[in-house]
Structure formats: structure tokens, C-alpha cells
Scaffold this motif. Structure first.
Motif: not given
Ligand SMILES: Nc1ncnc2c1ncn2[C@@H]1O[C@H](COP(=O)(O)OP(=O)(O)OP(=O)(O)O)[C@@H](O)[C@H]1O
Ligand SMILES: Nc1ncnc2c1ncn2[C@@H]1O[C@H](COP(=O)(O)OP(=O)(O)OP(=O)(O)O)[C@@H](O)[C@H]1O
Ligand SMILES: [Mg+2]
Ligand SMILES: [Mg+2]
Lengths: 338, 505, 315, 338
Positions: B352, B363, B366-367, B375, D203, D206-207, D209-210, D212-214, D216-217
Motif C-alpha cells: 500500500n 498489515q 494486526e488482528r 495498535i 487509529r 485492526p478493523g 485500520r483495515a 486505509y489498507a482497503i 489504498g490498495n
């Protein structure tokens, strides 16, 4: 010799993006490429012909064309903007502004109407230039930039006449849209001409092809030496100019210029483009697709009237039809979204 | 340093630069480089990841503006402010990161920015014809009218090269053109480059495959930390000499992973296939074994390993993990089962780009990390510090990965999948765009993994890599498995014989 | 004939009394919260208010809610913040009316409601000045049915669905329909108060209903759209609207369209300021003051001066 | 797959995104990261305090918070949707639908009000689920899918009561928003709590933050084992639920449920998110940014009221301010758009 024969994986049908060689099958291929929306349109037309005896009359069909022409002209510009991955929220407000500006020039300043029309067109293009400059040179997100100009245009449209409507345009002008050339209304011809011109530009001219490249991968386009920023700006200028042209149609149709004209058009305009298969992330779309999307919306609105659907439920039906049209197009979307 | 500048080529034509500098946010990444690219010469440009090769080329091609310094082109001053400026002057760049327009055809991608027009219309016929000609020159059998969607990295890279060549440039920079090509395709590219040079084109050739650089260059320059440190006016420089110039020290490689535990089969694939893409793949990988997968471009290797890693579905066959049949129908399921894959396309599928290295590396985990706690950046940075040290990632872990050099991005990608020891590690082109030093480090990491008992599958287009790393080599061609060779039998010739599709000369 | 309802009674007296009672009236600030400044009705009402305020020498603060009821409640709060002495309130709809009035009551600021009124009855109004929309629509439709000879098919162009004016005008016409069993509604479509949309919707209605004899537009703009659609389709039908805009009256004179119910926002606006000053001066005003509409038809259009309804700024 | 990852052009100026080490400067750094919008907000607040004596009163500030709360609650959901690269056009219509549905349950079916509220919430989430399912499982473009549900929701909201308003909710409920806890209105507190919760989720969890990942790419996110489709669907469900919550606030504030509620909200909601620095192409945005965007719109509307700007010109001013806010943010945008 090494073979790198491209293999089409079965789940992502790759359609040939260049016209196939056969002459006869050309039209068919093109229609097939348009996919779901065409099917949706055909189903709707057939259904309507059975449900209402009035639907398939030449008068009604010419009405449909006349009814969608203002939205259609704006949607032509919106297609270009969406192709380059932008969006123009100001288009409907721009229509109102240019209408009021021309009308005001004509009535208050007493500028001859043709000159007032041209000045309106220039104003529309200037708004487009501002949008384009902000997004491509100023690097502002298209949504934010055109939201700002939308707000400003809407405010100014009201400000010019303090909310008043202007009437009394030259009669030759209002008569234009009452004329029918062999059962096709004049604004319908204008619409078709605009679509053909832009469609050919997109398909056959480097300038038009460049929009696909810019929308598909702006970096690649820049690195290949395309004048990306100017090409994008030009598209917004065209969209602004077309908003002014749609304003002409509106004035001629009703012999009046109202500052709130086009208030409900914005989402319709974008919807037409999206139903026609364009992707808001850019690089995908065509004038043919938008035209189909336009006809879908036109037939739908007309049909719901003819069939006496409860006005409250009409919106529900419209929602369902939009969904049906795009769902049948889903496989295509998947591919194009790649 | 200026006395190191090579003499201009025949006729005195050359593209030269003096004291070129480039800084990002105050950090100088190119530090006053002088160079000359004589017409008709092939200048090899080498240097570690992050040495500034791409930045220097980007300045020459008008993609970025130098902070200071001057350039001349055939004696006239040259200061391009955009790629189109540079192209107008006859300077083309084949970018390290492939950039295709997905909605356009192959031919249009090749002619992007200069579509031929006849009778007011884009001349599709001549465009397709000319495209086919250049593609043929490069040995790519591809219908120029098809869309580029779905083409493998290698094919896309070839199209990029075709694009630059077909422009007929006066000077052209190849920034790692061979990174995802096999030897076969690379040879054709090198042939083309030689031919261009013979016709008086000045070429810069950037690669981490030093053999290629030796092969094609008539002179070589070496960057280290943004400065020009070495300049040979011949091509056949011994590899160790180049390496020591790049790295600034001597170093040695070569060490084999210990023999695997053959009895402990970890991954077993039976009759795996997907219609129209590949079929009939059967193999096993044992604990501690490294299975190499070789083949030509488009052999279906990527598709095959993606399927095993749950990224794509399969129509036939089955996958067994430690003897039990498993249904890995999503990457998540595969990861949960301990099967991880480092994809070949790091920008498109691996990273990313807008997020930091630390976030990218952690990434997938993280879970787990977030179980019962927040986190925080501190937590992430602490966890990522280890990866950074293990993989020698240069650059801050807080920087968006887009700002790392290509090689360092690759290390970030590897680090991401080795935060936790997997059961099966699948690597698709693990050293794409990585410098020699880093490459050796990555080999070391792979071998260590195997030594600890991980079952490893390595897909690579570099034959030496496959041969050097693997205990056994599987060869694919045309979507079919052509054979599995034990290391002892696997040599370049046998592998190539199997890799070239049958029924084709 | 229905032109018996002309005139707006008993307003001229209040003006002079308020002006004379308010010796210190120039210290007053009157807050005006209006639904929007796009529709001529509201523009004219505010013009009337400004005119009256100027004559009386009081300050006004005009806030327009841009057709957003929540925003209007916010703006009433903004007016309260600015410590205005009275609020003249043209609510976006019954809803914002209720909440706005409640807020003003809480701050002890008298509220003069114009055009809209809180539905649920909570909240105290100093006075309420309005057009009786139900009655106006009823009278207009009744007139139209008479012209049609008491039987035939009609179409209705509705305003923005759910808007109070749309509901009341629909209700008024329904009352007239109940009294005229010979009339049947064969088409109903929302055209969102817009002329272009009215044109298009009427086009479809005419197409699907060859026997349609009349179209009731719930606003002048939509009625004009319908009239032009009929003209372009070569059909002769009755078209009527509600508002009484100058352009509509001209169109009636030109025999393009048939009738409108003219409202008198300018007068209502002036009245509201006068009432406010009366209240601030300690006087009393009636709790409800209904302004009758004026039925403008081709018979009387030439004699009507729209300035009396909409003031000098509306053309 | 083709690489179409948008990449920041290498020549864009790069500001140092490294957080400074000092603990005290942490807040400052965070504010600085928000960039232009914060500057815009501060300038506006300072200007307003000089221009109007009423602006800096606690009553007025509490008004501002109360005034933006319904849009703000919807914008929280919209931020999440925009983060994953989607868009939710149905949010305002969903608000109207859930309001009418709850009100109808309460008044016609005589369901106890708290139960009716919860059922409304569930309906809002169901609409969100439909949006999510269509976009992530059905692969329909978010714009098209939510345009369809928008139309359907708006129609159904009208249909439930044939366009009529419903009044007469329990008085405890309408009193809720009249109450002020230490000069902060209750809906303001609700707003802040929602922002804090979602902000922390984005922030630190994980849920969150995911997303941003999704955004972004998406491909990389899927290959990293993230449950992309479910995560996207969940975001639409949250947005739908928040629309229903904003509906509660609206009902309590006005003691009435109208089917046309929220008609003009849609663009405002998205504008707030975009002014707050989010990118419509996904992966960029934060709750802090949206909150700033919300305050800018709130202070702007409030300020223009207090300053007695001509209503028609207000729109022009709003346009100009939006532009100013995003233009100052332009460098930041460019960076973040990477
Ligand atoms: N846009 C940017 N902002 C900040 N730093 C950058 C940027 N682009 C490159 N750099 C830095 O400049 C240095 C040189 O990078 P460059 O890409 O030129 O290296 P390279 O020699 O091409 O490496 P590789 O072999 O890995 O491709 C690196 O340290 C990189 O992190
Ligand atoms: N999504 C897709 N749609 C259509 N064709 C595809 C798709 N993905 C891959 N292909 C084609 O399938 C063939 C096999 O590709 P694959 O990437 O698996 O080969 P490979 O052996 O890994 O080669 P490479 O070294 O290029 O990665 C190629 O010809 C490629 O163009
Ligand atoms: Mg590089
Ligand atoms: Mg591969």
C-alpha cells in the motif's frame, strides 16, 4: 520461437477494444460491448409497448427525445469529465447561471439575443475553465472544486435577477424547439449531432483517445508526453460550454429563463453517464453508453407517466430499474474496473 | 571527477550532464553527478538500491526537475520540464515501474501520446501493423488489438520496451527493463539495444543483473549514495569489481540450504488446474525443501502459485497440507493455514504505497497484535524494527513506502510475509529489482527459512536464481507442468528444453 | 365566477398606528427567518417586510434557510443569539415552524408567523398571517371544473412531494373534486415546482390521455410548463396555477393559460412588520389573519396590477 | 493484473511526515498534519470573533455544535465509506426513510417509541447492508448502487405516509435535545462521542485500520488476508446505522418526522468529508479531518447568518471558502494522495 499467446482467463472476458474487422458484425459487436444497459433498454421498450398503447407512437418517441435533450447535452460533457476520472458538480448550476446571464444581457442590457447567447456560452466555458484550472493546475480534488463553483454559480444565478424569471425572448428562438423535422424535434437533432461529434472525437481523434489514457492511468499518459493538464482543463471547458448549450434549449423550450432551472438535474446527469457504463474512477465510458443511459432514464420517466404509477412509488421503481441495468452490466463493470 | 567523463561518441553527439543534483525535502539523493551518454554507446548504470539511478534517469527524461545542474543534448542546452519536452527532443525513458493504461489496447499503449492520424482519424491499421512489427522484434507474439488487462508483468514490460523503441528516440534509458523477464526475452531486448546503438542511439542500461550489464554495455558507470564513484570505459568489467564499486566492500556468496526432510511432506498439490490457464499440476514440497519453478514468460507459474495461496480459485485438483486436504479459497484462509505468498507485482498487489513500511509489514498481523490492546505507532515501530534490521531496509519505517527505492520496497514486501514463520512460503519473483547485495541477503533469508523447516516454493525468471536456490526444479510451459528435476540434473540446458513449448520451433 | 374574494381587508389602519406608537422603534431589531430566497413568493414577502421596516425606521436581520428545515431552526437560534426583539417567521414547513417557535418562546421573543404554522399546536404565536392554501386550491379547481362543464378528465402537476404547500394544494383540489363527481383525475405527477419539469410531465400526460381537458398546476411555473406543452402538442386544454406571478398574469392576458390564484406576499410581509411593532408597543393583534387570494382569469387579467401582490421588485 | 496504482508524482514537494519526538508537540504535529483546513477554520473563527459580538458567546458556540450534529453524524459514516474508496448517495434518503419508518411504527402500529427507534436503526443498517452487498459482492459501482437505493429510499419515505408529516413524539424524547449539559447540547455530545469512538477505531483497531489498507490498495489488502468484502459491507452498514441515528436527532430536535427531511443534506455530508481532507479515491481521510470540515461548514453557515450577508450571495461566499480551505490544503492533498 517463444509463444506468449495471451490466454483469456474464463472469468474475465476480455473484449476487443478495437473495432473488429468484419463490417457487418461491427454494429453488433459495438452493441454487445455496451452490454447490460442495452439489454435493459430493449426490455423496457418492449414491456412499455405492451403496457401502453401510446408508447410506440412517433409523437411519444419524439417527446422522449425532446424531454431528455437538455439532460443529454449536459451528460455529454459529464461523460468526458468522468472519462478523465473527474466529476463536475457545477454543471446544473452553470446551466442556470448562463441562462440568467444571457437573459439578463438580452433584457436589461439589451444586447441582441444571438450575442447574448454567445456571451452565455463563453461564461459557461469560463466556469469550466475555472473548474479545469483548479483541478489540473491547482491540484484540487474535482469534487471539492466543482462543489465550490456549483455553490457560487447557483448563488449568482439567483443574484442576477433577485430570483425573478425572465421572459420574452425572440419568437424565432422559441419557435426553434417547437419545430419538428420529420417527427424529430430540433433539440433532439442537436443532441444527436453533439453525441455523434463527441463520439467520433473520442473514438477516432488523438485528442479524444487521450482522455481514455488520462483517465486510465494519468501517470502513464504524462510519461508518454500527453499534455495531461491542458487536456483535462479542455474537458471541463467543453462541459461548461455544453451546460450553456443545454441552457439555450431550456430557454427556447419554455421561452423563459428561471434562476432555479436545473436544480434537480445534477444527479440525473451523472446517473445517466454511470448507467451508461462509465466508471467514476475514470478511463471507461463512451458516448454510445451514455446515450443508452439517457434513453433508459427517458423511457423510464415517460413510461411511469404513461402507466399512471403512483408518484410516490415512481422513485422506488426508478431505483429498481437503475439497479437492474447496472447489475446486468456487472460482469462488464468488473472487467472495466480492472 | 570531470576527467572521468567519457568522450563523446562518433560525430561528437552526446547527452551530457554536469553537477546534477536532486534533493527531496532537504535530503540530497543525487549529489552532483557528471555524465555523458555518447550517441551509439550503451552506458551501463549500476548501483545499489536507492543509489539514485532512477532519480538520475528521471531528471534526464524530464520526469523530475533537478535541484541544480545542467545538461546538454548534442551540444545544445537541454533542460526538460516535462516528459513531453524530453520526448520532443528525442529522449525516452522506460520507467522502472510499468505503467499501462488498462482500458486501451496494446497498440494504443505502444503509441500513447503520438497516435498516427490519417484522413483525420487515428490510423488503427498502421498502428496495429507497426505495433506488431516491434513486438515481433522483441519476440512477443501478442495481438496488438487486445486489451492490456490481464497481461502478465513480463508482457507488460515488453510492451513498455516496444513503446520506447517504436518512438525511434535519439537517447533512451532502460530502467531495469529485464526485471521480470526470463533470459530468453532478455536476450531479445539486449539484441534490440545493440541494434539501436549501431544506429547511433545513445542508450543507458540500468540493471541489477550484472551479467547483462557486462554483456551489452560499452561503458559502465556506478553510483553510490547519489554520487558517481566509478567509471569504466569498457563493458567487460569483472562482476566482483562492479560489486565492490557498488557496495564499497568485498563480499562473498554461496551457501546451500541443508538437505530437506523428504519424509515430511508439507504441501501436496494434486492435479491442480484452472480452465484455460493451467492444468495438471502435481508436486510435493517437504519440510525444509525449496522447490524452484522455472518457465518462460506466460508459462502460468504466477497463476498456479496464486491459486495455491488462495488468491484465485481453481476448477480441478486438490491441495493437501501436511496430509490433510484443505480448501484455500481466500488469501485469509491460506494465511490462517500458514500458506503465504509474496506476489510478483509489488505495487499492484503487494504494498500500500501511501502507508508507511511499518504499517505495510504488519498489515497481515494486526488482528493478532490488536488482540486486547490498541495498535499504536509505538507498538508498530517496535515490531517493525526487527524486520528492518533483519532485512536491512534502508529508509525510515515511518516513510510512505512509495518513497523508498525499488529494492527497499521489495525488502519491505518480503519482511511482511516473514514476520511470523509460515508453514509454506511462496515467492513469486522475490528479487525483482533488488541489488546484488540485497539479493544475496534475500537468498540467505530464504535458505534460513528452509533450514528452519519451512516449505518454500520459489517462482523466478532468473535461471541462476532457481538453479542456485532450489533442491528441486519444476518446469512449466504453456500452463502445464513439464517435469520436476532434482538439483543434480537441473542445468540451464535441460530446464530450457522443457520450458520451450512443444510443437514450436 | 369566483373573483369575489379580491382585496386584503383591514391592513392599512395598522400601519400608521404602529409607526406612531413606536417612538423609540428605531432601537428595535426584527429578525426575519425565511424558508428561501429563491421563490418569488418569499422574495416578495421579505421585500414587503423590508419596505415596512424602512418606513418605520427599524432594523431587520434576514436569514434564509435554503429550504432546509433543520437549518431554519438553527437560524432561529442564531437570531435569538443576536437578541432580536421579534421574529417574523416564514417557515420552510410545519415542522421547522414548531421547533422554531418553541425555541423563540423559550427566549421570550414574540413570533409573527407568515404563511406556515406549527401543526401540533405547541408553541405560542403572537399572530399568524397566511394564505388559506386549501381554500385557494379549492376555489381554483372549482372554477376550472365549472369551465369544463362539470365533467371530463384532468391531470395534476404536484409540487415537491411532501412539501406543505403541495399537501395543502392537493387537499384543496381534492375537496373540489369531491364536490364534482363528473371530473376524474387521470394523471398525477410531481414536477417539483419546476417549469421545465412541468413541461415534460405535461407532455407525457397529454400523450397518454387523449381526452384530457385540463391540467391543474400546483404552482404557476408548472402551470406555465403545462400550457406550453399543450400548445406545442397542438392541444387546447385548461391550465391553471397558484401564485399570481407577474409572468403568469401576462400569460393569462395572452391567452396562453387560463387562471391563477394570486397570493399577496408583499402585503403579508408589510403586515407582519406592522404587527410586530404593534406587539412590541404593547398592542394586540388578532391571532389569525387569513389573506384571501385573488382569482385572476382571462376576464380580469388586464385590470390586475401584480405590484399590489408582489411589490415593485418582482417583475 | 495491470498496475494502475495511482502514484504520487515524484516532483511534488514532500513535507516531513515524521512525527516529532517531543510529547508536547504531538498534538501540534497532528494538527499540522490536518493542514489547510485547520488553518482555514482558525482564520474563520478569529475573523468572526472580530466581526460579530455574538459569535464567541457560549450560547452561539453551543448552537454551532447543535446545528452540525445531524450532518456530522452522517458525515462520520460517509468518512468511512469514502475511506474505502466508495460513496454513499443514499445516506440522506436513508435518514428520511428511517425517520418515517420509526414514526409510522410508533404512531400507526403503536410500537413503543424506543422499540420503534431500534427498528428504524435496523432498517437503516439493512439499507446499508444492501448498499454494501451490491458494491462488494455484486461488484456494482458504489455510485450506481447507492443512487438506486437513494431513489428507492426517498420514494418509500414518501409512500409510508403519502407525504405527510408525523408529530407527537414522547416529550422526554424531544426534551433530550433541548437539554444542555454544561452549555454543550446533548446531540453535540453524541456527535463527539461518535467521532471519538470511530476515530479510535480507525487509529488503533485492526478493523478500522483495515479501511486505509482497503482504500489504498484493495488487491494488496485482499492478499494480506483482510476480509475485504465483508469489511466494505460493514462500513456501509455503519453508515446506514448512523443515518438512522442522525434521524433520531432530527426527530427529537423538531418533534416531527417529515419524508422530505435531509433532502439537501447529501452534498453537504460529502462536502464536509472532502473539505476535511479525505480523497474520494480512497485510503486517505480521518475523523479529525472530517470534524474540522464539519466545523468549517458550521462556522461558515452560522457566521454568514450573524453577518447578515445577502442570502443569495452566501452561496457564493460558501463556494469561495470551500475553495480556500481546499487550496491551502493542496500540498497536503498531493502528498496524501500518494
Ligand atoms: N519522491 C521521493 N521523495 C523522497 N525520497 C525519494 C523520492 N524518490 C526517491 N527518493 C529517495 O531517493 C533515493 C534514490 O532513489 P532511486 O529510486 O533513484 O534509487 P535507485 O538507484 O533507482 O534504486 P533501485 O535500484 O532500488 O531502483 C532513495 O533513497 C529514495 O528513497
Ligand atoms: N486475468 C487475466 N486475464 C487474462 N489473461 C491472463 C490473466 N492473468 C494472466 N493471464 C495470462 O495467462 C498467462 C499465464 O500468466 P502467468 O502470469 O501465470 O505466467 P507466468 O508463468 O507467471 O509468467 P510471468 O513470468 O510473466 O509471471 C499469460 O499469458 C497471461 O497473459
Ligand atoms: Mg530505480
Ligand atoms: Mg509470473
Amino acid at each position: 520461437m517463444t509463444t506468449t499467446q495471451p490466454q483469456k482467463s474464463p472469468d474475465s472476458p476480455v473484449t476487443d477494444p478495437l473495432p473488429s474487422v468484419g463490417v457487418g458484425s461491427k454494429l453488433l459487436t459495438r452493441l454487445r460491448n455496451l452490454g447490460g444497459p442495452v439489454v435493459g433498454l430493449v426490455v423496457m421498450v418492449v414491456a412499455m409497448s405492451f403496457l401502453s398503447p401510446f408508447f410506440l407512437t412517433s409523437r411519444n418517441l419524439s417527446n422522449i427525445i425532446a424531454q431528455v435533450s437538455d439532460i443529454g447535452i449536459m451528460a455529454a460533457g459529464a461523460t468526458l469529465v468522468i472519462l478523465i476520472g473527474g466529476i463536475d458538480l457545477s454543471v446544473a448550476a452553470n446551466l442556470a447561471l448562463t441562462m440568467m446571464f444571457s437573459a439578463w444581457l438580452f433584457q436589461v442590457i439589451e444586447v441582441p439575443w444571438p450575442v447574448a447567447m454567445i456571451l452565455g456560452l463563453l461564461l459557461g466555458m469560463a466556469v469550466g475553465l475555472l473548474n479545469g484550472a483548479l483541478t489540473s493546475y491547482g491540484k484540487v480534488q474535482a469534487f471539492a472544486a466543482t462543489l465550490a463553483t456549483m455553490s457560487a454559480c447557483a448563488g449568482m444565478a439567483l443574484f442576477i435577477t433577485k430570483g425573478n424569471t425572465i421572459n420574452g425572448f425572440p419568437s424565432w428562438f422559441s419557435n426553434l424547439t417547437s419545430n419538428v423535422l420529420g417527427s424529430v424535434p430540433v433539440q433532439g437533432i442537436l443532441l444527436v449531432v453533439i453525441y455523434l461529434l463527441i463520439g467520433m472525437w473520442l473514438r477516432y481523434r488523438p485528442g479524444g483517445r487521450a482522455l481514455y489514457a488520462i483517465g486510465g492511468n494519468e501517470q502513464a499518459a504524462r510519461l508518454s508526453g500527453l499534455p495531461v493538464r491542458w487536456a483535462k482543463t479542455r474537458v471541463y471547458i467543453i462541459a461548461g460550454g455544453l451546460a450553456a448549450v443545454a441552457g439555450w434549449v431550456n430557454i427556447s423550450l419554455l421561452d423563459s429563463a428561471q434562476p432555479t432551472a436545473g436544480a434537480g438535474y445534477l444527479l440525473n446527469v451523472i446517473a445517466v453517464v454511470v448507467i451508461g457504463g462509465a466508471s467514476l474512477s475514470g478511463g471507461v465510458g463512451s458516448m454510445g453508453g451514455t446515450f443508452i443511459g439517457l434513453l433508459i432514464i427517458g423511457v423510464l420517466n415517460n413510461g411511469l407517466s404513461l402507466l399512471h404509477v403512483n408518484p410516490n412509488l415512481q422513485q422506488v421503481v426508478i431505483g429498481a430499474v437503475i439497479l437492474a441495468a447496472v447489475l446486468t452490466d456487472r460482469a462488464g463493470n468488473r472487467l472495466r474496473a480492472a | 571527477m570531470s576527467d572521468d567523463v567519457p568522450a563523446p561518441g562518433p560525430g561528437g553527439r552526446a547527452l551530457t550532464g554536469s553537477a546534477l543534483r536532486k534533493s527531496y525535502a532537504g535530503i540530497e539523493v543525487v549529489k552532483g553527478v557528471d555524465f555523458a551518454i555518447p550517441a551509439g554507446a550503451v552506458v551501463g548504470l549500476i548501483g545499489e538500491n536507492g543509489a539514485g539511478k532512477s532519480t538520475l534517469s528521471s531528471m534526464i527524461a524530464g520526469v523530475v526537475l533537478p535541484t541544480s545542474g545542467e545538461m546538454t543534448l548534442d551540444g545544445e542546452s537541454y533542460a526538460p520540464t516535462s516528459p513531453s519536452d524530453a520526448l520532443d527532443r528525442g529522449v525516452a525513458l522506460i520507467h522502472q515501474e510499468i505503467r499501462m493504461v488498462p482500458s486501451l489496447s496494446v497498440a494504443e499503449n505502444i503509441f500513447l501520446g503520438r497516435l498516427p492520424v490519417r484522413g483525420g482519424k487515428v490510423d488503427t491499421g498502421s498502428m496495429v501493423r507497426q505495433s506488431r512489427e516491434v513486438l515481433d522484434l522483441l519476440g512477443i507474439d501478442l495481438d496488438p488489438r487486445r486489451s492490456v488487462v490481464g497481461l502478465s508483468m513480463a508482457v507488460q514490460q515488453s510492451i513498455e520496451i516496444a513503446k520506447a523503441i517504436s518512438r525511434g528516440p535519439k537517447y533512451v534509458i532502460f530502467d531495469e527493463p529485464s526485471a521480470s523477464l526470463t533470459g530468453h526475452e532478455t536476450d531479445r531486448v539486449l539484441d534490440q539495444i545493440r541494434r539501436m546503438a549501431e544506429h547511433g542511439v545513445g542508450v543507458v542500461y540500468i540493471s541489477h543483473r550484472l551479467e547483462e550489464v557486462r554483456d551489452v554495455s560499452s561503458q559502465i558507470i556506478c553510483l553510490r549514495d547519489g554520487a558517481l564513484v566509478k567509471n569504466w570505459d569498457r563493458g567487460n568489467v569483472p562482476a566482483p569489481e562492479m560489486v565492490s564499486a557498488m557496495v564499497g566492500r568485498e563480499f562473498t556468496f554461496e551457501h546451500q540450504a541443508p538437505e530437506p526432510h523428504r519424509e515430511d511432506v508439507v504441501l501436496e498439490v494434486r492435479g491442480l488446474g484452472r480452465k484455460g490457464v493451467f492444468s495438471g499440476v502435481d508436486f510435493t514440497v517437504s519440510r525444509g525443501e525449496i522447490l524452484g519453478v522455472a518457465g518462460l514468460v506466460g508459462a502460468g507459474r504466477t497463476e498456479m502459485v496464486r491459486t495455491i495461496a488462495g488468491a484465485d480459485r481453481y476448477d480441478e485438483g486438490e491441495v493437501l497440507l501436511e496430509g490433510r486436504p484443505v480448501r484455500l479459497d481466500s488469501p485469509a484462509a491460506a494465511i490462517a493455514a500458514g500458506v503465504v505468498m509474496v506476489p510478483e507485482d509489488r505495487k499492484g498487489q503487494g504494498l500500500n504505497l501511501g502507508l508507511s513500511s511499518a504499517v505495510n509489514i504488519l498489515q497481515p498481523w494486526e488482528r493478532e497484535m490488536g488482540r486486547g490492546r490498541f495498535i499504536t505507532n509505538r507498538l508498530l515501530n517496535r515490531a517493525a524494527a526487527k524486520s528492518r534490521a533483519d532485512f536491512d531496509i534502508r529508509g525510515s519505517m515511518d516513510l510512505p513506502v512509495v518513497r523508498l527505492s525499488g529494492g527497499n520496497q521489495q525488502k519491505v514486501l518480503l519482511a511482511k510475509w516473514l514476520v511470523h514463520e509460515p508453514t509454506v512460503l511462496i515467492l513469486d519473483e522475490p528479487t525483482r529489482g533488488v541489488d546484488v547485495g540485497a539479493k544475496m541477503a534475500i537468498y540467505e533469508i530464504i535458505r534460513d527459512c528452509a533450514a528452519r523447516g519451512v516449505a518454500v516454493v520459489v517462482v523466478s525468471s532468473e535461471l541462476e536464481e532457481v538453479l542456485g536456490l532450489s533442491h528441486r526444479v519444476m518446469v512449466m510451459s504453456g500452463g502445464r507442468q513439464r517435469g520436476i528435476l532434482p538439483r543434480a540434473d537441473a542445468d540451464a540446458e535441460t530446464v530450457m528444453q522443457l520450458a520451450v513449448p512443444t510443437g514450436q520451433q | 365566477g369566483g373573483s369575489d374574494s379580491a382585496g386584503s381587508a383591514g391592513t392599512s389602519g395598522g400601519a400608521s398606528s404602529a409607526a406612531s406608537a413606536g417612538g423609540a422603534s428605531s432601537d428595535y431589531t426584527i429578525g426575519i427567518s425565511v424558508a428561501d430566497q429563491k421563490s418569488l413568493f418569499y422574495i416578495a414577502a421579505v421585500d414587503g417586510m423590508k419596505k415596512a421596516a424602512e418606513e418605520a425606521g427599524v432594523k431587520t436581520v434576514v436569514l434564509s434557510a435554503d429550504n432546509n428545515s433543520t437549518q431554519q431552526v438553527n437560524q432561529v437560534n442564531d437570531l435569538i443569539t443576536q437578541q432580536v426583539n421579534a421574529i417574523v417567521f416564514i417557515a420552510q414547513d410545519a415542522t421547522s415552524a414548531a421547533a422554531g417557535v418553541r425555541a423563540a418562546n423559550k427566549a421570550d421573543i414574540p413570533v409573527i408567523a407568515v404563511d406556515q404554522k406549527p401543526e401540533s399546536g405547541d408553541g405560542k404565536l403572537a399572530t399568524y398571517i397566511a394564505t388559506d392554501s386549501v381554500k385557494a386550491a379549492d376555489a381554483l379547481c372549482t372554477w376550472m371544473f365549472e369551465q369544463m362543464g362539470g365533467s371530463g378528465e384532468i391531470g395534476i402537476l404536484q409540487g415537491v412531494l411532501g412539501a406543505t404547500a403541495e399537501l395543502q394544494r392537493s387537499q384543496g383540489c381534492q375537496q373540489a373534486l369531491d364536490k364534482n363527481p363528473g371530473i376524474s383525475v387521470v394523471a398525477k405527477q410531481s414536477a417539483n415546482w419546476d417549469e421545465t419539469e412541468g413541461y415534460k410531465a405535461a407532455q407525457n400526460m397529454l400523450q397518454a390521455n387523449p381526452d384530457i381537458k385540463a391540467i391543474f398546476g400546483e404552482s404557476d411555473a408548472m402551470a406555465m410548463g403545462a400550457a406550453k406543452a399543450a400548445k406545442d402538442a397542438g392541444r387546447t386544454i385548461y391550465t391553471v396555477g397558484i401564485d399570481g406571478f407577474p409572468t403568469m398574469i401576462t400569460a393569462i392576458e395572452d391567452k396562453l393559460t387560463n387562471a391563477t390564484q394570486a397570493q399577496v406576499p408583499y402585503v403579508m410581509g408589510q403586515q407582519s412588520i406592522k404587527d410586530a411593532l404593534t406587539i412590541l408597543g404593547g398592542g394586540t393583534v388578532p391571532a389569525e389573519q387569513y389573506q384571501d387570494t385573488v382569482l385572476v382569469t382571462q376576464d380580469n387579467a388586464a385590470t390586475i396590477d401584480p405590484v399590489q401582490f408582489y411589490g415593485p421588485n418582482v417583475k
